[in-house]
Design an enzyme around this catalytic site. Structure first.
Site, PDB file in Angstrom:
ATOM      1  N   GLY A  87       0.833  -1.218   0.000  1.00  0.00           N
ATOM      2  CA  GLY A  87       0.000   0.000   0.000  1.00  0.00           C
ATOM      3  C   GLY A  87       0.856   1.251   0.000  1.00  0.00           C
ATOM      4  O   GLY A  87       1.896   1.290   0.654  1.00  0.00           O
TER       5      GLY A  87
ATOM      6  N   ARG B 266      13.640  10.146  -2.158  1.00  0.00           N
ATOM      7  CA  ARG B 266      14.555  11.286  -2.364  1.00  0.00           C
ATOM      8  C   ARG B 266      15.791  11.162  -1.471  1.00  0.00           C
ATOM      9  O   ARG B 266      16.928  11.376  -1.918  1.00  0.00           O
ATOM     10  CB  ARG B 266      13.788  12.575  -2.057  1.00  0.00           C
ATOM     11  CG  ARG B 266      14.634  13.837  -2.030  1.00  0.00           C
ATOM     12  CD  ARG B 266      13.730  15.023  -1.703  1.00  0.00           C
ATOM     13  NE  ARG B 266      14.445  16.280  -1.604  1.00  0.00           N
ATOM     14  CZ  ARG B 266      14.947  16.753  -0.477  1.00  0.00           C
ATOM     15  NH1 ARG B 266      14.840  16.051   0.645  1.00  0.00           N
ATOM     16  NH2 ARG B 266      15.562  17.917  -0.452  1.00  0.00           N
TER      17      ARG B 266
ATOM     18  N   ARG C 232       1.018  -5.040  -5.796  1.00  0.00           N
ATOM     19  CA  ARG C 232       1.082  -6.322  -5.084  1.00  0.00           C
ATOM     20  C   ARG C 232       1.389  -7.352  -6.165  1.00  0.00           C
ATOM     21  O   ARG C 232       0.859  -7.256  -7.271  1.00  0.00           O
ATOM     22  CB  ARG C 232      -0.231  -6.577  -4.355  1.00  0.00           C
ATOM     23  CG  ARG C 232      -0.462  -5.523  -3.277  1.00  0.00           C
ATOM     24  CD  ARG C 232      -1.502  -5.880  -2.263  1.00  0.00           C
ATOM     25  NE  ARG C 232      -1.331  -5.093  -1.050  1.00  0.00           N
ATOM     26  CZ  ARG C 232      -1.924  -3.929  -0.803  1.00  0.00           C
ATOM     27  NH1 ARG C 232      -2.746  -3.398  -1.695  1.00  0.00           N
ATOM     28  NH2 ARG C 232      -1.688  -3.270   0.318  1.00  0.00           N
TER      29      ARG C 232
ATOM     30  N   ASP D  32       4.495  -4.846   6.244  1.00  0.00           N
ATOM     31  CA  ASP D  32       4.847  -6.185   6.711  1.00  0.00           C
ATOM     32  C   ASP D  32       5.064  -7.185   5.562  1.00  0.00           C
ATOM     33  O   ASP D  32       6.069  -7.898   5.521  1.00  0.00           O
ATOM     34  CB  ASP D  32       3.716  -6.654   7.640  1.00  0.00           C
ATOM     35  CG  ASP D  32       3.963  -8.037   8.161  1.00  0.00           C
ATOM     36  OD1 ASP D  32       4.872  -8.183   8.982  1.00  0.00           O
ATOM     37  OD2 ASP D  32       3.262  -8.979   7.724  1.00  0.00           O
TER      38      ASP D  32
ATOM     39  N   THR E  73       3.747   2.666   6.013  1.00  0.00           N
ATOM     40  CA  THR E  73       2.344   2.268   5.936  1.00  0.00           C
ATOM     41  C   THR E  73       1.527   3.229   6.782  1.00  0.00           C
ATOM     42  O   THR E  73       1.964   3.617   7.868  1.00  0.00           O
ATOM     43  CB  THR E  73       2.104   0.823   6.427  1.00  0.00           C
ATOM     44  OG1 THR E  73       0.698   0.641   6.679  1.00  0.00           O
ATOM     45  CG2 THR E  73       2.851   0.491   7.701  1.00  0.00           C
TER      46      THR E  73
ATOM     47  N   ASP F 212      -1.001   2.479   8.354  1.00  0.00           N
ATOM     48  CA  ASP F 212      -1.607   1.753   9.485  1.00  0.00           C
ATOM     49  C   ASP F 212      -0.791   1.750  10.770  1.00  0.00           C
ATOM     50  O   ASP F 212      -1.322   1.431  11.834  1.00  0.00           O
ATOM     51  CB  ASP F 212      -1.877   0.293   9.083  1.00  0.00           C
ATOM     52  CG  ASP F 212      -2.988   0.192   8.058  1.00  0.00           C
ATOM     53  OD1 ASP F 212      -3.953   0.954   8.184  1.00  0.00           O
ATOM     54  OD2 ASP F 212      -2.880  -0.628   7.119  1.00  0.00           O
TER      55      ASP F 212
ATOM     56  N   ASP G 268       1.190  -0.395  11.768  1.00  0.00           N
ATOM     57  CA  ASP G 268       1.171  -1.725  12.395  1.00  0.00           C
ATOM     58  C   ASP G 268       2.464  -2.515  12.170  1.00  0.00           C
ATOM     59  O   ASP G 268       2.434  -3.717  11.959  1.00  0.00           O
ATOM     60  CB  ASP G 268      -0.035  -2.528  11.882  1.00  0.00           C
ATOM     61  CG  ASP G 268      -0.009  -2.695  10.370  1.00  0.00           C
ATOM     62  OD1 ASP G 268       0.807  -2.033   9.702  1.00  0.00           O
ATOM     63  OD2 ASP G 268      -0.796  -3.497   9.841  1.00  0.00           O
TER      64      ASP G 268
ATOM     65  N   ARG H  80      -7.933  -2.334   9.098  1.00  0.00           N
ATOM     66  CA  ARG H  80      -8.632  -3.624   9.077  1.00  0.00           C
ATOM     67  C   ARG H  80      -8.252  -4.477  10.266  1.00  0.00           C
ATOM     68  O   ARG H  80      -9.083  -5.129  10.868  1.00  0.00           O
ATOM     69  CB  ARG H  80      -8.301  -4.397   7.793  1.00  0.00           C
ATOM     70  CG  ARG H  80      -9.137  -3.941   6.651  1.00  0.00           C
ATOM     71  CD  ARG H  80      -9.243  -4.975   5.554  1.00  0.00           C
ATOM     72  NE  ARG H  80      -9.611  -4.271   4.352  1.00  0.00           N
ATOM     73  CZ  ARG H  80      -8.768  -3.898   3.415  1.00  0.00           C
ATOM     74  NH1 ARG H  80      -7.491  -4.218   3.508  1.00  0.00           N
ATOM     75  NH2 ARG H  80      -9.179  -3.227   2.373  1.00  0.00           N
TER      76      ARG H  80
HETATM   77  P1  ADP Z   1       2.420  -4.398   2.604  1.00  0.00           P
HETATM   78  O1  ADP Z   1       3.902  -4.371   2.383  1.00  0.00           O
HETATM   79  O2  ADP Z   1       1.799  -3.051   2.515  1.00  0.00           O
HETATM   80  O3  ADP Z   1       2.073  -5.193   3.856  1.00  0.00           O
HETATM   81  P2  ADP Z   1       1.467  -6.686   0.991  1.00  0.00           P
HETATM   82  O4  ADP Z   1       1.227  -7.548   2.184  1.00  0.00           O
HETATM   83  O5  ADP Z   1       0.415  -6.621  -0.035  1.00  0.00           O
HETATM   84  O6  ADP Z   1       1.789  -5.175   1.351  1.00  0.00           O
HETATM   85  O7  ADP Z   1       2.833  -7.199   0.313  1.00  0.00           O
HETATM   86  C1  ADP Z   1       3.348  -6.589  -0.859  1.00  0.00           C
HETATM   87  C2  ADP Z   1       4.001  -7.632  -1.732  1.00  0.00           C
HETATM   88  O8  ADP Z   1       5.101  -8.221  -1.045  1.00  0.00           O
HETATM   89  C3  ADP Z   1       3.131  -8.836  -2.131  1.00  0.00           C
HETATM   90  O9  ADP Z   1       2.297  -8.590  -3.221  1.00  0.00           O
HETATM   91  C4  ADP Z   1       4.190  -9.856  -2.491  1.00  0.00           C
HETATM   92  O10 ADP Z   1       4.694  -9.638  -3.774  1.00  0.00           O
HETATM   93  C5  ADP Z   1       5.271  -9.586  -1.460  1.00  0.00           C
HETATM   94  N1  ADP Z   1       5.114 -10.484  -0.277  1.00  0.00           N
HETATM   95  C6  ADP Z   1       4.245 -10.370   0.745  1.00  0.00           C
HETATM   96  N2  ADP Z   1       4.379 -11.382   1.623  1.00  0.00           N
HETATM   97  C7  ADP Z   1       5.358 -12.176   1.145  1.00  0.00           C
HETATM   98  C8  ADP Z   1       5.969 -13.401   1.584  1.00  0.00           C
HETATM   99  N3  ADP Z   1       5.588 -14.008   2.698  1.00  0.00           N
HETATM  100  N4  ADP Z   1       6.969 -13.915   0.822  1.00  0.00           N
HETATM  101  C9  ADP Z   1       7.358 -13.312  -0.312  1.00  0.00           C
HETATM  102  N5  ADP Z   1       6.829 -12.161  -0.777  1.00  0.00           N
HETATM  103  C10 ADP Z   1       5.838 -11.596  -0.085  1.00  0.00           C
END
Ligand code: ADP
Length: 319
Positions: free
Chosen positions: A11, A21, A72, A103, A125, A127, A129, A171
């Site tokens: 996100g 930057r 994603r 995360d 993020t 959030d 979190d 969420r």
């Molecule tokens: P955020 O980083 O905001 O938590 P996501 O959970 O959607 O976002 O994760 C972003 C991208 O990181 C995913 O679409 C995927 O490509 C990669 N990713 C997430 N979890 C894993 C994992 N356990 N192992 C490998 N790649 C991951």
């Protein structure tokens, strides 16, 4: 080390651009070449690389979103996809990677490190979190965006003597709802970590009415309850006009606050300096006023909880 890359994943969050930057300018300051990977891990697999120069990051410190785009990527969950991504980095001569995200992005970053490219994670993020850091890049901005909305809705709530339910993002966690609700003087705050019964919200509303309050503001994190149902139930049970306002995606954008720009600038710069010092698999964190780093593997498995004392404080101050 001669060449590093930076990407944004998951996100988007206000302040990502300020962090990009800082990575680019610090890298160039230390004579590194800096490559931008577009659309997160999808761009790594598709080799969507762009060179980033001093001017490439001009005029972006104040902009929300991310100039590198984010995505994603399902293919990155496969071993084959990850190997392709790392092979592309190696082919490009990239010796270190800075990952800006949450995360999920950090779990992906760990996989890249395992395959041989040193990574540093910067927590971005809205959030908040992410464990081990008191703040993530984007959180302060979203809290202020929500606060601005609460202030505006409060005007109408007062004029029309209405109850307003405001649904905010979150969420799985209530950081946004709690901080904006406390700072905005909400009567009740509903978060996933400590969901309230609607009857308790109603008691708060009625207590306020008795002492002459003209309105009530209820802040609900999207993961805590169905805000639409809560609104209907309040109206049915109290007979008071009750309106729902779902803030939605206005929370994700906007110009980052000074605090987020500072955090992004400090973390972005520190990420590059860690790589130059031969560090890898680290996550940057804010601890008091200091930027620290933690082992990424360890950090992603820690937990972080909202302050239930702040929730009690909000409750006490809303009498
Ligand atoms: P955020 O980083 O905001 O938590 P996501 O959970 O959607 O976002 O994760 C972003 C991208 O990181 C995913 O679409 C995927 O490509 C990669 N990713 C997430 N979890 C894993 C994992 N356990 N192992 C490998 N790649 C991951």
């Amino acid at each position: 080390m001669k060449k590093i890359a930076v990407l944004t994943s998951g996100g988007d969050a206000p302040g990502m651009n300020a962090a990009i930057r800082a990575v680019v300018r610090t890298g160039i300051y230390y004579d590194l070449k800096v490559v931008g990977v577009r659309r997160g891990y999808a761009g790594l697999i598709e080799q969507d690389f762009i060179p980033l120069k001093l001017g490439s990051v001009a005029d972006i410190i104040q902009r929300g979103g991310t100039i590198l785009l984010t995505a994603r990527c399902d293919e990155f969950f496969t071993e084959e996809g990850r190997q392709k991504a790392v092979a592309n980095l190696q082919q490009e001569g990239i010796e270190g990677l800075v990952v800006l995200g949450g995360d999920g992005s950090f779990r992906g970053a760990l996989e890249i490190d395992k395959l041989g490219i040193p990574v540093i994670g910067i927590p971005c993020t809205i959030d908040n979190d992410i464990p081990c850091t008191s703040a993530t890049i984007g959180f302060d901005t979203v809290v202020n965006t929500v606060l601005d909305a609460i202030n505006k809705i409060r005007d109408t709530a007062t004029s029309h003597e209405r109850v307003f339910v405001i649904e905010v993002m979150g969420r799985r966690s209530g950081f946004i709802a709690l901080k904006a609700g406390l700072a905005g003087g909400a009567e009740s705050i509903m978060i996933p970590e400590a969901p309230l019964k609607v009857d308790d919200i109603i008691k708060n509303i009625q207590r306020g009415l008795k002492r002459g309050k003209k309105h009530s503001i209820i802040v609900i994190a999207e993961g805590a309850a169905d805000a639409c149902e809560v609104t209907k139930e309040i109206e049915t049970k109290t007979g008071l006009e009750t309106r729902l306002s779902i803030l939605g995606y206005i929370q994700r954008g906007g110009t980052p606050t000074a605090q987020d720009r500072m955090l992004a600038s400090r973390m972005g710069s520190e990420a590059v300096q860690l790589l130059l010092r031969g560090q890898r698999k680290k996550m940057l964190a804010l601890d008091g006023d200091k930027i620290r780093n933690f082992d990424l593997d360890w950090a992603v498995n820690q937990s972080k909880t909202v302050s239930l004392e702040d929730l009690q404080l909000a409750d006490m101050l809303s009498i």
